[in-house]
Enzyme design. Sequence first.
Site, PDB file in Angstrom:
ATOM      1  N   HIS A   1       9.566  -8.825 -41.599  1.00 25.40           N
ATOM      2  CA  HIS A   1      11.002  -8.515 -41.767  1.00 25.40           C
ATOM      3  C   HIS A   1      11.267  -6.910 -42.377  1.00 25.40           C
ATOM      4  CE1 HIS A   1      12.918 -12.734 -41.061  1.00 25.40           C
ATOM      5  NE2 HIS A   1      12.291 -12.285 -40.005  1.00 25.40           N
TER       6      HIS A   1
ATOM      7  N   HIS B   1      16.881 -13.145 -41.035  1.00 26.07           N
ATOM      8  CA  HIS B   1      16.099 -12.524 -39.832  1.00 26.07           C
ATOM      9  C   HIS B   1      16.540 -11.225 -39.776  1.00 26.07           C
ATOM     10  CE1 HIS B   1      13.805 -16.464 -39.602  1.00 26.07           C
ATOM     11  NE2 HIS B   1      14.826 -16.924 -40.252  1.00 26.07           N
TER      12      HIS B   1
ATOM     13  N   VAL C   1       4.122   8.508 -28.974  1.00 28.08           N
ATOM     14  CA  VAL C   1       4.698   9.719 -29.756  1.00 28.08           C
ATOM     15  C   VAL C   1       3.849  10.089 -30.715  1.00 28.08           C
ATOM     16  CG1 VAL C   1       6.555  10.686 -31.198  1.00 28.08           C
ATOM     17  CG2 VAL C   1       7.181   9.433 -29.143  1.00 28.08           C
TER      18      VAL C   1
END
Length: 574
Positions: free
Chosen positions: A510, A554, A263
């Site tokens: 993360h 996580h 995109v």
Amino acid sequence: MAMLKIAISLVLISAISCLAVIVERVRDLPGLEYDFVIIGGGTAGNVIANRLTENAKHTVLVLEAGVSNADVLNSMVPFFCPRLTPNTAFDWNYTTTPQDNLNGRVLAYPRGHILGGSSSINFMAYTRGSSDDYDRYARLTRDAGWSWDRLQPYFRKNERFTPPADDHNTTGQFNPAFHSFRGINSVSLAGFPQPIDGRVIQTTTELPGEFPFNMDTNSGNQLGIGWTQSTIGGGVRSSSATSYLGPQFVKRRNLHVLLHAQVARLIHTGSSRGNPAFREVEFTDGVGGPRRRARARKEVILSAGSIGTPHILLNSGIGDATDLTRVGIRPLVHLPSVGRNLSDHPFVVNQWLVNSVDTFETINRNATVAAADLQLWTQEKMGPLVDGAFNHNGWIRVPRNTTIFNKFPDPSAGPHTAHFEFVISNGLSHVPLPTNIGNNSFFVVSTAVLTPVSRGSITINSSDPFAPPLINPNFLSSEPDISIMREAIRSARHEELNEFIRENASSFFHPVGTAGMSPRGARYGVVDPDLRVKGVDGLRIVDASVLPIVPAGHTQAATYVFAERAADLIKKSW
């Protein structure tokens, strides 16, 4: 003539219904107008695609920039997870800006460039974080629906707890009361015992004050040492691509996934309900192919992740107006928080030499052993390859009497939340192995700061939508972060330890917060609690970028559960 038209219509309908759900070029799609267009077939995007197409009246197109996950051995074999990044076709291969507080080092910053997104390349740890994390989300957004208790049905919709690969007795290794056995995404305990397993558990009996045993760290009270739960089923990785786009779901005629569709930007399509609307998406048709446009009759769902989502927003003219003008992009919606508030876990690998030869290094050094292990996995889905890199992890709080909290407020979400994590491994699993280790074997306890105060950003310095973004996690820019990491390592004198951290710290990969939630009507943040982009119509964000603060765990479990609730919010709107 009428009969001819009917016959032609029946042929066209038949052709459309026979089209493969997952395709590689626009010509293989029935069209480019759908009820919902989802940008990103990753951890969250595939959840949304699955849940929305439960209603046969909803048509959904998923635009995925990466390649297919089908038959990618390194993604399928859990132990091979370190081989998927960096510098592969399955990774966006991002790097950070030079990190001022890590002695100017530039870090690799992996993100999944494959169907399933980062759920197809991560280390598969299924850790929910603490109940405090989610209750804080509810407070920050003034929406009780994001609280721990209210999200429990969505954890259960996501999770399908399955027996480990070796089918061993798991009594005492997890608490079934906190889990679901009827969800979609497989979760299991380790399926191959490691020599260190008994010693890790023994530590919890010898030092219960510092390292208590916790039978189930996904109960909401995460503190202690416990058995790792991973997104693995039957010895094979379970990703959003293998679960939410599994065989029973890809048969749906109202769902299509287009690969290699990167995109460029969202297209302003006029005004709706007094706000600018963005219901068209410009994307590439194949690698290096021409640009096309897809239109959403109802909503565009942006699920490109904590890096991709703000990158696309900025290139669409949605962000800080001054910054956009500076790089030659016409601002359409002034949202200064786009790309700000990047929150991630700094991470250090700590190694100890051991005299055992029964460690991960043996698998990675000995071709004969490696071939035998792969054959065992291929034929029986058994042996050491059925697991990831660690069978245990620990969640620890800094002691109350530590001087850190004489200087700084507690950055954790609450008393059930750890300040740092131990990831306990039976050796080095990342190949190629470092060249300077000789024939040595290792025990590894990696440490991660779970409650970072430091905040970074995602920005752009070009109007080219395909130029990589500038990723600045800004690690260890706040003193509490390095103080907590120092407490986690505790293996050298203060000055030496600080330098060790700055030379060795990296990311746990993360990232969250770059399109963060805030209360409805707030002048900060990017999305309201229903995940609609502030001041915009027809556009919602569903991925880890909306989490205001990184959870103490996580992030894939939190991403899955946010997406499950988001799907219900979208359904309720339509």
